[in-house]
Design a protein around this motif. Structure first.
Motif, PDB file in Angstrom:
ATOM      1  N   SER A  44      55.955 -18.562 -36.781  1.00  0.00           N
ATOM      2  CA  SER A  44      55.346 -19.332 -37.873  1.00  0.00           C
ATOM      3  C   SER A  44      55.255 -20.799 -37.458  1.00  0.00           C
ATOM      4  O   SER A  44      56.170 -21.351 -36.877  1.00  0.00           O
ATOM      5  CB  SER A  44      56.187 -19.204 -39.142  1.00  0.00           C
ATOM      6  OG  SER A  44      57.474 -19.731 -38.921  1.00  0.00           O
ATOM      7  N   TRP A  73      70.160 -36.149 -51.656  1.00  0.00           N
ATOM      8  CA  TRP A  73      70.737 -34.818 -51.886  1.00  0.00           C
ATOM      9  C   TRP A  73      72.251 -34.901 -51.719  1.00  0.00           C
ATOM     10  O   TRP A  73      72.746 -35.434 -50.742  1.00  0.00           O
ATOM     11  CB  TRP A  73      70.199 -33.830 -50.841  1.00  0.00           C
ATOM     12  CG  TRP A  73      68.824 -33.332 -51.079  1.00  0.00           C
ATOM     13  CD1 TRP A  73      67.661 -33.927 -50.729  1.00  0.00           C
ATOM     14  CD2 TRP A  73      68.469 -32.088 -51.691  1.00  0.00           C
ATOM     15  NE1 TRP A  73      66.603 -33.150 -51.088  1.00  0.00           N
ATOM     16  CE2 TRP A  73      67.064 -32.016 -51.676  1.00  0.00           C
ATOM     17  CE3 TRP A  73      69.184 -31.036 -52.253  1.00  0.00           C
ATOM     18  CZ2 TRP A  73      66.364 -30.928 -52.210  1.00  0.00           C
ATOM     19  CZ3 TRP A  73      68.491 -29.960 -52.765  1.00  0.00           C
ATOM     20  CH2 TRP A  73      67.103 -29.922 -52.738  1.00  0.00           C
ATOM     21  N   LEU A  80      73.986 -24.891 -52.313  1.00  0.00           N
ATOM     22  CA  LEU A  80      73.357 -23.808 -53.069  1.00  0.00           C
ATOM     23  C   LEU A  80      72.186 -23.188 -52.320  1.00  0.00           C
ATOM     24  O   LEU A  80      71.716 -22.117 -52.700  1.00  0.00           O
ATOM     25  CB  LEU A  80      72.833 -24.348 -54.403  1.00  0.00           C
ATOM     26  CG  LEU A  80      73.816 -25.044 -55.341  1.00  0.00           C
ATOM     27  CD1 LEU A  80      73.060 -25.671 -56.482  1.00  0.00           C
ATOM     28  CD2 LEU A  80      74.841 -24.065 -55.856  1.00  0.00           C
ATOM     29  N   LYS A  81      71.723 -23.888 -51.295  1.00  0.00           N
ATOM     30  CA  LYS A  81      70.472 -23.473 -50.653  1.00  0.00           C
ATOM     31  C   LYS A  81      70.720 -22.576 -49.440  1.00  0.00           C
ATOM     32  O   LYS A  81      71.725 -22.722 -48.740  1.00  0.00           O
ATOM     33  CB  LYS A  81      69.680 -24.718 -50.182  1.00  0.00           C
ATOM     34  CG  LYS A  81      69.386 -25.685 -51.295  1.00  0.00           C
ATOM     35  CD  LYS A  81      68.374 -25.127 -52.262  1.00  0.00           C
ATOM     36  CE  LYS A  81      68.283 -25.966 -53.496  1.00  0.00           C
ATOM     37  NZ  LYS A  81      68.235 -25.189 -54.727  1.00  0.00           N
ATOM     38  N   SER A  82      69.747 -21.690 -49.186  1.00  0.00           N
ATOM     39  CA  SER A  82      69.847 -20.789 -48.032  1.00  0.00           C
ATOM     40  C   SER A  82      69.608 -21.566 -46.751  1.00  0.00           C
ATOM     41  O   SER A  82      69.092 -22.683 -46.765  1.00  0.00           O
ATOM     42  CB  SER A  82      68.826 -19.667 -48.157  1.00  0.00           C
ATOM     43  OG  SER A  82      67.526 -20.215 -48.086  1.00  0.00           O
ATOM     44  N   ASN A  83      69.952 -20.959 -45.647  1.00  0.00           N
ATOM     45  CA  ASN A  83      69.830 -21.619 -44.350  1.00  0.00           C
ATOM     46  C   ASN A  83      68.385 -21.912 -43.984  1.00  0.00           C
ATOM     47  O   ASN A  83      68.085 -22.947 -43.388  1.00  0.00           O
ATOM     48  CB  ASN A  83      70.477 -20.763 -43.258  1.00  0.00           C
ATOM     49  CG  ASN A  83      71.982 -20.888 -43.284  1.00  0.00           C
ATOM     50  OD1 ASN A  83      72.526 -21.930 -43.612  1.00  0.00           O
ATOM     51  ND2 ASN A  83      72.673 -19.809 -42.930  1.00  0.00           N
ATOM     52  N   THR A  84      67.465 -21.011 -44.357  1.00  0.00           N
ATOM     53  CA  THR A  84      66.047 -21.243 -44.043  1.00  0.00           C
ATOM     54  C   THR A  84      65.537 -22.448 -44.827  1.00  0.00           C
ATOM     55  O   THR A  84      64.801 -23.285 -44.300  1.00  0.00           O
ATOM     56  CB  THR A  84      65.198 -20.012 -44.378  1.00  0.00           C
ATOM     57  OG1 THR A  84      65.710 -19.416 -45.566  1.00  0.00           O
ATOM     58  CG2 THR A  84      65.230 -19.001 -43.267  1.00  0.00           C
ATOM     59  N   ASP A  85      65.938 -22.564 -46.097  1.00  0.00           N
ATOM     60  CA  ASP A  85      65.521 -23.714 -46.915  1.00  0.00           C
ATOM     61  C   ASP A  85      66.050 -25.014 -46.334  1.00  0.00           C
ATOM     62  O   ASP A  85      65.335 -26.014 -46.255  1.00  0.00           O
ATOM     63  CB  ASP A  85      66.057 -23.568 -48.349  1.00  0.00           C
ATOM     64  CG  ASP A  85      65.116 -22.770 -49.221  1.00  0.00           C
ATOM     65  OD1 ASP A  85      65.487 -22.475 -50.365  1.00  0.00           O
ATOM     66  OD2 ASP A  85      64.018 -22.439 -48.747  1.00  0.00           O
ATOM     67  N   ILE A  86      67.320 -24.974 -45.902  1.00  0.00           N
ATOM     68  CA  ILE A  86      67.959 -26.171 -45.344  1.00  0.00           C
ATOM     69  C   ILE A  86      67.268 -26.579 -44.046  1.00  0.00           C
ATOM     70  O   ILE A  86      67.081 -27.760 -43.763  1.00  0.00           O
ATOM     71  CB  ILE A  86      69.454 -25.885 -45.141  1.00  0.00           C
ATOM     72  CG1 ILE A  86      70.190 -26.088 -46.454  1.00  0.00           C
ATOM     73  CG2 ILE A  86      70.046 -26.763 -44.070  1.00  0.00           C
ATOM     74  CD1 ILE A  86      71.662 -26.018 -46.376  1.00  0.00           C
ATOM     75  N   HIS A  87      66.896 -25.575 -43.267  1.00  0.00           N
ATOM     76  CA  HIS A  87      66.207 -25.814 -41.995  1.00  0.00           C
ATOM     77  C   HIS A  87      64.906 -26.561 -42.223  1.00  0.00           C
ATOM     78  O   HIS A  87      64.579 -27.527 -41.545  1.00  0.00           O
ATOM     79  CB  HIS A  87      65.943 -24.453 -41.327  1.00  0.00           C
ATOM     80  CG  HIS A  87      65.496 -24.554 -39.918  1.00  0.00           C
ATOM     81  ND1 HIS A  87      64.465 -23.808 -39.419  1.00  0.00           N
ATOM     82  CD2 HIS A  87      65.947 -25.284 -38.892  1.00  0.00           C
ATOM     83  CE1 HIS A  87      64.299 -24.081 -38.144  1.00  0.00           C
ATOM     84  NE2 HIS A  87      65.184 -24.968 -37.790  1.00  0.00           N
ATOM     85  N   GLU A  96      60.057 -37.890 -43.218  1.00  0.00           N
ATOM     86  CA  GLU A  96      60.104 -38.969 -44.205  1.00  0.00           C
ATOM     87  C   GLU A  96      60.782 -40.202 -43.611  1.00  0.00           C
ATOM     88  O   GLU A  96      60.329 -41.334 -43.806  1.00  0.00           O
ATOM     89  CB  GLU A  96      60.862 -38.489 -45.455  1.00  0.00           C
ATOM     90  CG  GLU A  96      60.961 -39.491 -46.574  1.00  0.00           C
ATOM     91  CD  GLU A  96      59.648 -39.757 -47.286  1.00  0.00           C
ATOM     92  OE1 GLU A  96      58.700 -38.966 -47.095  1.00  0.00           O
ATOM     93  OE2 GLU A  96      59.552 -40.753 -47.993  1.00  0.00           O
ATOM     94  N   GLU A 125      71.451 -40.562 -45.863  1.00  0.00           N
ATOM     95  CA  GLU A 125      72.586 -39.941 -46.558  1.00  0.00           C
ATOM     96  C   GLU A 125      72.339 -38.443 -46.746  1.00  0.00           C
ATOM     97  O   GLU A 125      73.233 -37.614 -46.542  1.00  0.00           O
ATOM     98  CB  GLU A 125      72.759 -40.618 -47.930  1.00  0.00           C
ATOM     99  CG  GLU A 125      74.175 -40.589 -48.446  1.00  0.00           C
ATOM    100  CD  GLU A 125      74.293 -41.255 -49.802  1.00  0.00           C
ATOM    101  OE1 GLU A 125      75.298 -40.999 -50.457  1.00  0.00           O
ATOM    102  OE2 GLU A 125      73.399 -42.013 -50.207  1.00  0.00           O
ATOM    103  N   VAL A 134      75.802 -27.617 -42.894  1.00  0.00           N
ATOM    104  CA  VAL A 134      75.517 -26.635 -41.836  1.00  0.00           C
ATOM    105  C   VAL A 134      76.756 -26.439 -40.962  1.00  0.00           C
ATOM    106  O   VAL A 134      77.116 -25.311 -40.606  1.00  0.00           O
ATOM    107  CB  VAL A 134      74.313 -27.103 -40.994  1.00  0.00           C
ATOM    108  CG1 VAL A 134      74.171 -26.275 -39.733  1.00  0.00           C
ATOM    109  CG2 VAL A 134      73.044 -27.041 -41.808  1.00  0.00           C
ATOM    110  N   ARG A 137      79.312 -24.220 -42.670  1.00  0.00           N
ATOM    111  CA  ARG A 137      78.999 -22.787 -42.626  1.00  0.00           C
ATOM    112  C   ARG A 137      79.284 -22.211 -41.247  1.00  0.00           C
ATOM    113  O   ARG A 137      79.850 -21.119 -41.120  1.00  0.00           O
ATOM    114  CB  ARG A 137      77.527 -22.573 -42.982  1.00  0.00           C
ATOM    115  CG  ARG A 137      77.246 -22.873 -44.450  1.00  0.00           C
ATOM    116  CD  ARG A 137      75.817 -22.647 -44.821  1.00  0.00           C
ATOM    117  NE  ARG A 137      75.590 -23.004 -46.218  1.00  0.00           N
ATOM    118  CZ  ARG A 137      74.417 -22.997 -46.809  1.00  0.00           C
ATOM    119  NH1 ARG A 137      73.334 -22.669 -46.133  1.00  0.00           N
ATOM    120  NH2 ARG A 137      74.301 -23.341 -48.083  1.00  0.00           N
ATOM    121  N   ASN A 138      78.918 -22.963 -40.210  1.00  0.00           N
ATOM    122  CA  ASN A 138      79.174 -22.472 -38.849  1.00  0.00           C
ATOM    123  C   ASN A 138      80.657 -22.394 -38.549  1.00  0.00           C
ATOM    124  O   ASN A 138      81.135 -21.441 -37.929  1.00  0.00           O
ATOM    125  CB  ASN A 138      78.491 -23.393 -37.838  1.00  0.00           C
ATOM    126  CG  ASN A 138      77.019 -23.096 -37.706  1.00  0.00           C
ATOM    127  OD1 ASN A 138      76.533 -22.107 -38.235  1.00  0.00           O
ATOM    128  ND2 ASN A 138      76.311 -23.937 -36.985  1.00  0.00           N
TER     129      ASN A 138
END
Lengths: 272, 260
Positions: A44, A73, A80-87, A96, A125, A134, A137-138
């Motif tokens: 993708s 953030w 609360l967010k999944s790893n793909t969203d965070i990525h 930005e 921040e 991240v 989680r790792n």
């Protein structure tokens, strides 16, 4: 490596032609990989935007005095967010940040006011919070599966001054005993005699004691000032704010300054 | 006591500017603390952030909090020279918020009630709208005009120059913080025993009056999107999950490496 080089040289021109004739990003990507067209994987990519103007803000914000933005953030929100969203969020924040830094420099070049420079700090921040989530989680996975954090290993060792210093380890293909360059460099390191380290540590300790003494003295002065200006202040509150100071003794000395602290006036008959 | 400027500030003991800022100041500003620290500090020289340098900062460590907020240019101008620090009385609980009704106890306006317009916790100051005012001349005096006078409020000390007004009988009262049955921390008037609620403008910030009335911008993430939970904990690292979602298959096993 040599096999790849043999393939590149004869097919360079045809490869360049195929790359420019590709319709979309995915085709372009695959044309560079020397794979047949039917060997697709699910890759993708973003919508093609050959726009350097992405480095600049929305045109309606140009020349504005203020640009309203929300806060950064927080870690709880990112957890609360999944790893793909965070990525995805990381790259949005990165783009930005680049845009804001470009705008800041552009405003400097034109001697204009850069509106709301705190936006850069907000994005920075958010990015530090994201990286921390991240890593959390790792670390959890690695500690569960391997017993180590999985992050770059290191150790606290005594450095040439005799002080403990945390140094990060480096990655090598061979164990320490077989690594000739490493062992040679280590043997060539200057060796400091323990007596020299002790000489330094004694003096460093003296300096630290002096610093602590100065800090305590400044704190005592602070307490004395507060008591002088506000005699009715809550004693318990002062003790909470200055836990290392004997507040009662400072108050006693402040209030009884006239007793014994002033040198008595010597007259001619009093000198002996 | 002779006041001397220091070459290196004792920030380890005195703390950073943000460490000394009051909670209400930070809440009203709604700015990242790193930004406030960066804009407010007066650093003459700082060693580059590289391993061959020691961390040294030539900073004017003594700052005076004024009616101007620390992230403003006026504060910087007021703090470009180190001045004798002001002694501020430590207070246990802060009782005054924006929008509170207070009575002025000193000065020409003593006995009058007013609404708190600004709170400066670092100096124990309150500005009451329209009260304790003085005239100051504003405007250019060079083009023949003598300027014009503007009424501006002077700050009042929270400890002994103002008092909270109990809304039930409109008289001054001392206040204590207690917990309700629901666990909410509220101000209770010691004279009447009634709760004095926190005014809604006490929760105002520079960016919005209430969180509900804040207009979300183009780049702001909507609140419901932020609160949506889509994290499913799995026995995978971050990298493994991303590779799986993108369909990247890696059959290669990294060669054993040694760390030392």
């Amino acid at each position: 490596m040599s096999l790849l080089r043999r393939l590149v040289v004869p097919t360079y021109l045809s490869q360049a032609l195929t790359r420019f004739s590709c319709k979309n990003n995915v085709d372009r990507l695959f044309s560079a990989l020397f794979l047949p067209k039917n060997a697709y994987r699910m890759v993708s990519t973003t919508t093609t935007k050959f726009d350097l103007m992405e480095f600049f803000d929305d045109k309606k914000n140009w020349g504005e005095g203020t640009v309203r933005t929300g806060r950064s953030w927080t870690k709880d929100e990112l957890r609360l967010k999944s790893n793909t969203d965070i990525h995805k969020l990381w790259y949005i924040l990165l783009k930005e940040k680049n845009m804001l830094l470009t705008m800041e420099q552009a405003c400097k070049d034109e001697s204009e006011l850069f509106p709301n420079p705190e936006r850069i700090d907000k994005v920075a921040e958010s990015m530090t919070n994201l990286e921390e989530v991240v890593r959390e989680r790792n670390r959890a996975y690695y500690l569960l599966e391997t017993g180590t954090t999985g992050e770059r290993p290191g150790a606290e060792e005594e450095n040439f001054l005799g002080l403990p210093e945390y140094s990060q380890f480096n990655e090598y293909p061979v164990p320490k005993e077989e690594n000739k360059d490493y062992l040679k460099a280590k043997s060539e390191e200057p060796v400091v005699h323990p007596s020299e380290k002790a000489w330094f540590l004694v003096r460093l300790n003296e300096k630290r004691i002096k610093q602590k003494r100065w800090e305590r003295r400044e704190a005592r002065k602070g307490v004395k000032e507060i008591i002088e200006h506000f005699p009715d202040v809550d004693r318990e509150l002062i003790k909470e704010k200055f836990p290392d100071i004997n507040v009662e003794r400072v108050i006693e000395r402040t209030n009884n300054r006239h007793l014994g602290n002033i040198k008595p006036k010597t007259f001619k008959w009093n000198r002996c | 006591m002779r006041f001397t400027t220091r070459l290196y500030s004792a920030t380890a003991w005195k703390g950073t500017i943000t460490g000394k800022l009051g909670e209400l100041t930070k809440r009203y500003a709604n700015l990242p603390e790193a930004y406030i620290q960066r804009t407010a500090e007066q650093v003459e020289f700082q060693t580059p952030n590289r391993r061959e340098y020691q961390n040294k900062k030539l900073e004017q460590g003594v700052y005076r909090f004024t009616a101007n907020r620390p992230w403003t240019d006026e504060w910087k101008r007021q703090n470009d020279k180190a001045r004798r620090p002001v002694v501020v009385e430590p207070i246990r609980d802060w009782n005054f918020f924006r929008g509170d009704r207070v009575e002025v106890l000193v000065g020409r306006d003593r006995g009058k009630h007013g609404i708190v317009s600004q709170v400066i916790q670092e100096r124990n100051w309150i500005f009451v709208a329209g009260l304790n005012t003085h005239l100051r001349r504003v405007g250019s005096r060079q083009e023949g005009s003598a300027g014009f006078y503007v009424k501006s409020e002077a700050p009042l000390l929270v400890t002994n120059q103002v008092a909270l007004v109990d809304p039930s009988d409109n008289k001054t009262t001392k206040v204590e913080w207690r917990f309700t049955e629901d666990g909410e921390r509220v101000r209770v008037s010691l004279r009447t025993g009634r709760i004095i609620p926190l005014p809604p403008s006490g929760f105002e910030t520079w960016d919005y009056k209430t969180p509900e009335t804040y207009l979300e911008g183009d780049k702001d993430t909507k609140a419901d999107v932020v609160k949506a939970v889509n994290f499913r904990p799995t026995l995978k690292t971050f990298e493994m999950e991303i590779m799986e979602s993108m369909g990247i298959i890696e059959h290669r096993v990294p060669k054993k490496s040694y760390w030392y």
